[in-house]
Design a protein around this motif. Sequence first.
Motif, short mmCIF file in Angstrom:
data_model
loop_
_atom_site.label_atom_id
_atom_site.label_comp_id
_atom_site.label_asym_id
_atom_site.label_seq_id
_atom_site.Cartn_x
_atom_site.Cartn_y
_atom_site.Cartn_z
N SER A 1 0.83 -1.20 0.00
CA SER A 1 0.00 0.00 0.00
C SER A 1 0.87 1.26 0.00
O SER A 1 0.53 2.26 -0.64
N GLU A 2 2.00 1.22 0.69
CA GLU A 2 2.93 2.35 0.68
C GLU A 2 3.55 2.54 -0.70
O GLU A 2 3.72 3.67 -1.17
N LYS A 3 3.87 1.44 -1.34
CA LYS A 3 4.46 1.46 -2.68
C LYS A 3 3.51 2.11 -3.67
O LYS A 3 3.89 2.95 -4.49
N ILE A 4 2.22 1.75 -3.57
CA ILE A 4 1.21 2.30 -4.46
C ILE A 4 1.07 3.81 -4.24
O ILE A 4 0.96 4.57 -5.19
N LYS A 5 1.11 4.24 -2.97
CA LYS A 5 0.98 5.67 -2.64
C LYS A 5 2.10 6.49 -3.27
O LYS A 5 1.92 7.64 -3.61
N HIS A 6 3.29 5.89 -3.38
CA HIS A 6 4.46 6.66 -3.82
C HIS A 6 4.79 6.48 -5.31
O HIS A 6 5.83 6.96 -5.75
#
Length: 104
Positions: free
Chosen positions: A98-103
């Motif tokens: 989810s962090e990867k998708i945000k960035h």
Amino acid sequence: MGGAMGHNDHMEDDGFNDFLQEVLNGESLEKATEGITKLVIDKGVNSLSEKQRYVFKRDVLDVYTIDGCTRCESPVPWSEMYAATDNGGLCNYCWHMSEKIKHE
């Protein structure tokens, strides 16, 4: 560790004590609950009185544990449990994704 395993003995392994230490380090527990948690780390859940066990369940387990990841529904290991209570109930893998998708 010898002999037969009791119902709660699985909690003593698998990073459970490290999880409890993280909860203690968060410094959000009341003094009585802090003392009970330290006792569990030192002597295990089975060393608690009925009343201490109730307080430990209510103020530590019910607050800082989740049944499974809110995204993939996999069980969350003790080593990831404290972080999961802080990140919306995600296991490390789902949180990372989810962090990867945000960035991106």
